[in-house]
Write an enzyme that holds these catalytic residues in place. Structure first.
Site, PDB file in Angstrom:
ATOM      1  N   ASP A  23      27.161  45.027  13.533  1.00  9.47           N
ATOM      2  CA  ASP A  23      28.162  45.436  14.502  1.00  9.47           C
ATOM      3  C   ASP A  23      28.073  44.482  15.697  1.00  9.47           C
ATOM      4  O   ASP A  23      27.214  44.622  16.566  1.00  9.47           O
ATOM      5  CB  ASP A  23      27.860  46.879  14.933  1.00  9.47           C
ATOM      6  N   ASP A  76      41.693  57.041  16.494  1.00  7.23           N
ATOM      7  CA  ASP A  76      40.299  56.598  16.585  1.00  7.23           C
ATOM      8  C   ASP A  76      39.397  57.810  16.876  1.00  7.23           C
ATOM      9  O   ASP A  76      39.821  58.961  16.794  1.00  7.23           O
ATOM     10  CB  ASP A  76      40.189  55.523  17.664  1.00  7.23           C
ATOM     11  N   ASP A 135      34.855  52.972   9.787  1.00  4.79           N
ATOM     12  CA  ASP A 135      34.378  52.013  10.784  1.00  4.79           C
ATOM     13  C   ASP A 135      32.863  52.172  10.930  1.00  4.79           C
ATOM     14  O   ASP A 135      32.268  53.113  10.391  1.00  4.79           O
ATOM     15  CB  ASP A 135      35.087  52.293  12.107  1.00  4.79           C
ATOM     16  N   ARG A 157      35.356  48.335   7.823  1.00  5.22           N
ATOM     17  CA  ARG A 157      34.885  47.180   8.584  1.00  5.22           C
ATOM     18  C   ARG A 157      33.784  46.447   7.824  1.00  5.22           C
ATOM     19  O   ARG A 157      33.710  45.228   7.832  1.00  5.22           O
ATOM     20  CB  ARG A 157      34.405  47.599   9.968  1.00  5.22           C
ATOM     21  N   ASP A 185      35.885  43.383  15.920  1.00  7.07           N
ATOM     22  CA  ASP A 185      36.134  43.467  17.363  1.00  7.07           C
ATOM     23  C   ASP A 185      36.363  42.093  17.980  1.00  7.07           C
ATOM     24  O   ASP A 185      35.509  41.537  18.683  1.00  7.07           O
ATOM     25  CB  ASP A 185      34.965  44.162  18.045  1.00  7.07           C
ATOM     26  N   HIS A 237      45.852  46.748  17.420  1.00  5.88           N
ATOM     27  CA  HIS A 237      44.766  47.668  17.787  1.00  5.88           C
ATOM     28  C   HIS A 237      44.077  47.132  19.028  1.00  5.88           C
ATOM     29  O   HIS A 237      43.984  45.911  19.211  1.00  5.88           O
ATOM     30  CB  HIS A 237      43.768  47.789  16.639  1.00  5.88           C
TER      31      HIS A 237
END
Length: 903
Positions: A234, A381, A494, A554, A570, A628
């Site tokens: 992440d 979300d 996610d 993701r 991201d 997004h």
């Protein structure tokens, strides 16, 4: 405390990723050890151990320290598998991510001939290829038509750390039995078990693949640089032009040569590093194999890729091509394809962290309708849940989800909700309570339930390596369990790397324990794969296997394409990230994952209006198309900007919808052939070597070339037209251009470089409605781009109901269109049913035909329909641009016709 940690993490990353949170190779003990291997490791085949069978051979290989078991297996369709494992009696079983394959044991193929000699053992495959096992030193060479194309261990770097009983620590074994990173200890109860070897791509001027990295498409030389890392992490607001690990990993490489392209799949789910060494064949062990009367080894380019994984075994699949189409078919046979997605998934998706409540969702929805902007999906979300408890809705802000979903469904739109793998630790939360009771949660090194911090605070994690846990997870999507949902709700997985805010490198501790006794270090890169696959199966089962699911993930691994679309995570609202999205998506497409996209506009930060427009224009021609953004950004609904900006965004989205018949056809063809939808130039133009590493342009299918504006305040857009003896047509002006060559066009606000390849036919909606459902049976325009010779073009169209699995029972139509010069005075346009098993009879008709490059000066045109009596057709012909337009031909896509054009 955890809330403070989350806030600090987010605030820190709004500036840029904190690189110190993530390891370099030098900070990873096993990577450092492997990279230090610079002299031959001395493996050779144990001579009397070779056992030949119908499909390959088994043997033992050894050096002064270790004896290993070698298996070489020939598979169907010019593919060879090489496995290296510990010999019998190993202290512990090694993990293999076989679920990533279509079949846990791919179909083998009988060899044609074998020959064992004193120094080599040769296998001649049924496909006419050769596999040569060199005995001393150990090496496996691969030949296509008597040309060596690849080799395993040509640099003699094979390094295999066998399990052993724990002994006193020595300096030489530093990091072998335990390792500390930022005060977090990895206990390594079984010691280090890393594996590594080099794979040569002989003749390859470029190698592509091993996503996911924010890097150039063509992989760079890493000799004096950091290796590429494959370890799902992440990474907030990741760096561009960096080999650091990101959210997903596909350990697959392609080496490209004009005549003999080769692929290599390294099937290992542990942390992996890859070094790339571009060289020539005279440097290393393959000089003799390359040398012939016409070739000098120093003239032969070569790329050496060196893989090192922390655990697991060496399991390599070599796909021998030889042509690009063969490579993609062979990889698809191993790891699968994206099944035909529901049509709505190809439309535009609008998302934000977070739409605040049902009123907000309703207003956004109405905004798209009011402003005449197409939309198929709205997304929710994490804030839509009841205090970050997934499978729930907030009791105040989303008190009546059924009404919200019904409102969207009645206007042919869908909802996507987020469901992450971390489970809120709360004894009142039914998911946690049940998972704990059934023992479906990951354990820590001491056999207690593993806990970490994520969005809900104290969290536990489902053990997706447990088949029973996966089935239980799938069951949670049933309508009577995920209350408030319907068939029009789809899912976003996610944070499934998995993300653990207080874990090492913001992920799970490597000594955590999974099903069947495996450590997290063994299975890390496949964790998210198992989550999204279970989610997909749950969505499919909830409708009795009648409705096609859509799942976005993701995290991913090889094989993820079978059950998920993915995005690039991201990213940031700047021009560098817009540019970076293209090579990232091309790398994913090359590695077998076609349904890919990037957050339009950038997740972090606020794009200016010019950047936002350019991002929409790029996203409109990428497979997954979603806007997004982060909760701290300004709202970005398209109508919140200057009128010309809104107009340009609307135009980009409508352009996407106009081409959906083409996109849908390409996804169908991918499912049949494995060919990606978004394509690198080398796949279509292997003869044009200068275009191979192009990563600012791409192809959509074989017919559309796309070059968006990627520079701020650009006055001009430069476009390279690839291929030899090709002709390209500017989509807007119809102007023909020969290739190879470059063209420059003015970069106006609505400009996107879009060229139609000569020799292809593309179906496009004549008029765009606001959803894919409304567009489903709209008339189409056929765009025919005549080839350079002026005598041929062809194309296809696929149709079905767009949402069910009825197509698997024959409820589909797959038709082809052909433009052909019959003789100097007659050209024809015909359609033909390409698959008689398809019984779908559509009312979609062709209301216009546009012919580009029509240099035959038509005098009259008429059409033959079912009764084969000709009917005259009206047309216009532009002598300056050689464009012919036929209005209202009265032809249906799924009914045969022939149009004669007399000149």
């Amino acid at each position: 405390m955890w809330r403070l940690l989350v806030v600090c993490l987010l605030l820190g990353t709004l500036e840029a990723v904190d690189r110190q949170n993530f390891k370099t190779c030098d900070q990873s003990s096993f990577c450092k050890r492997h990279r230090a291997v610079t002299s031959p490791t001395g493996y050779e085949v144990v001579q009397d151990s070779i056992k030949i069978n119908d499909t390959g051979l088994h043997a033992l290989i050894k050096n002064k320290d270790t004896t290993l078991k070698l298996t070489i297996v020939t598979l169907q369709d010019s593919t060879v598998r090489v496995l290296i494992d510990e010999n019998e009696g190993a202290l512990r079983k090694r993990y293999q991510p076989l679920e990533a394959l279509v079949e846990r044991e791919p179909k083998q193929q009988k060899v044609k001939k074998t020959k064992e000699e004193a120094s080599v053992t040769k296998i001649l495959t049924t496909d006419g290829n050769r596999v040569v096992l060199q005995h001393k030193p150990f090496r496996v060479d691969f030949y296509v038509k008597d040309k060596i194309v690849s080799s395993i261990n040509a640099k003699e770097t094979l390094h295999f750390e066998a399990f052993k009983k724990k002994v006193l620590l020595t300096d030489r074994e530093k990091g072998f039995w335990e390792e500390t990173w930022k005060d977090i200890k990895d206990t390594k109860p079984h010691g280090s078990s890393s594996v590594g070897v080099d794979i040569a791509f002989v003749g390859a001027k470029h190698v592509f693949g091993i996503p996911e990295h924010a890097e150039s498409y063509s992989l760079r030389d890493t000799k004096a640089y950091e290796p590429y890392r494959l370890y799902n992490l992440d990474v907030f607001e990741y760096e561009t032009n960096s080999p650091m690990a990101l959210y997903g990993s596909i350990p697959y490489l392609v080496g490209v040569h004009q005549k003999r392209s080769v692929g290599a799949l390294w099937l290992n789910a542990a942390e992996t590093w890859v070094d790339i060494d571009p060289t020539t064949a005279d440097k290393g062990g393959l000089t003799k194999e390359v040398l012939d009367a016409e070739t000098k080894p120093r003239q032969v380019p070569q790329h050496n890729a060196r893989f090192y994984s922390e655990s697991g075994l060496i399991d390599v699949f070599i796909t021998l091509g030889p042509q690009p189409n063969d490579i993609f078919r062979q990889l698809a046979a191993l790891t699968g394809v994206t099944p035909l997605p529901p049509a709505f998934a190809l439309g535009y998706h609008q998302s934000r962290w977070n739409y605040k409540d049902q009123k907000d969702v309703k207003e956004v929805h109405e905004g798209f309708v009011k402003n005449d902007i197409p939309l198929d999906v709205l997304w929710l979300d994490i804030e839509h849940t009841d205090k970050k408890a997934y499978f729930t809705f907030d009791k105040d802000n989303f008190a009546k989800p059924e009404e919200m979903i019904k409102d969207l469904s009645e206007q042919n739109r869908k909802l996507v909700t987020i469901v992450d793998p971390h489970i809120k630790k709360d004894s009142k939360y039914y998911i946690y309570k049940e998972a704990k009771k059934l023992k479906y949660l990951v354990k820590d090194a001491k056999d207690a339930i593993y806990e970490g911090n994520c969005w809900p605070g104290d969290s536990t994690y489902i053990d997706f390596l447990n088949p029973k846990a996966r089935k239980w997870w799938s069951d949670q999507f049933a309508f009577d369990k995920y209350k408030g949902t319907s068939k029009d709700v789809h899912i976003w997985n996610d944070m499934n790397e998995p993300s653990v805010f207080n874990g090492p490198e913001i992920t799970m501790h490597k000594d955590a324990k999974h099903h069947d006794g495996f450590e997290h270090r063994d299975v890390h890169n496949v964790y998210g794969f198992h989550q999204h696959s279970s989610t997909f199966e749950g969505l499919k089962a909830r409708s009795n296997n009648e409705v096609r699911p859509f799942v976005l993930s993701r995290s991913f691994f090889t094989g993820s394409q079978r059950t998920a679309a993915v995005w690039t995570g991201d990213n940031k609202a700047d021009w560098a990230h817009l540019k970076q999205s293209i090579p990232m998506l091309l790398s994913l497409s090359t590695a077998g994952l076609p349904f890919v996209g990037a957050d339009v506009g950038g997740f972090f930060g606020n794009p200016d209006e010019e950047l936002l427009v350019r991002w929409y224009q790029a996203g409109a021609f990428q497979p997954f198309f979603r806007g997004h953004s982060h909760q701290d950004t300004k709202r970005r609904e398209p109508w919140l900007f200057a009128a010309n900006t809104t107009d340009a965004i609307r135009n980009a989205i409508k352009t996407r919808y106009a081409f959906i018949p083409y996109w849908y056809t390409l996804f169908y063809e991918h499912a049949k052939t494995g060919k990606p939808v978004m394509r690198p130039f080398w796949m279509e133009f292997i003869e044009d070597e200068p275009s191979w590493d192009e990563d600012r342009q791409w192809m959509v299918g074989n017919g559309l070339l796309v070059k968006p504006v990627l520079e701020e305040k650009a006055k001009e857009l430069s476009i390279y037209l690839p291929g030899k003896r090709q002709v390209w047509y500017d989509w807007e002006t119809h102007k023909a251009r020969p290739s190879p060559g470059a063209v420059q066009i003015p970069a106006e606000l609505n400009t996107i470089g879009l060229y139609h390849r000569g020799g292809t036919i593309i179906p496009k909606l004549s008029e765009v409605k606001l959803t894919t459902k409304e567009n489903h049976e709209q008339p189409i325009t056929l765009y025919i781009a005549v080839n350079q010779k002026g005598d041929f073009a062809n194309g296809t169209i696929y149709l079905d109901d767009g949402e069910s699995y009825s197509y698997e029972k024959g409820d589909y139509a797959y038709w082809g269109f052909t433009f052909k010069r019959e003789h100097d005075y007659l050209h024809t346009i015909t359609n033909k049913n390409l698959d008689k098993n398809g019984k779908f009879d559509s009312d979609v008709y062709i209301d216009k035909i546009v012919i580009r490059g029509a240099k035959f000066y038509p005098r009259n045109a008429h059409i033959f329909l079912d009764d084969f009596s000709p009917e005259d057709l009206d047309f216009e012909f532009n002598r300056e641009n050689f464009v012919m337009e036929i209005a209202n031909p009265g032809a249906f896509v799924t009914r045969e016709f022939r149009i004669d054009l007399h000149s």
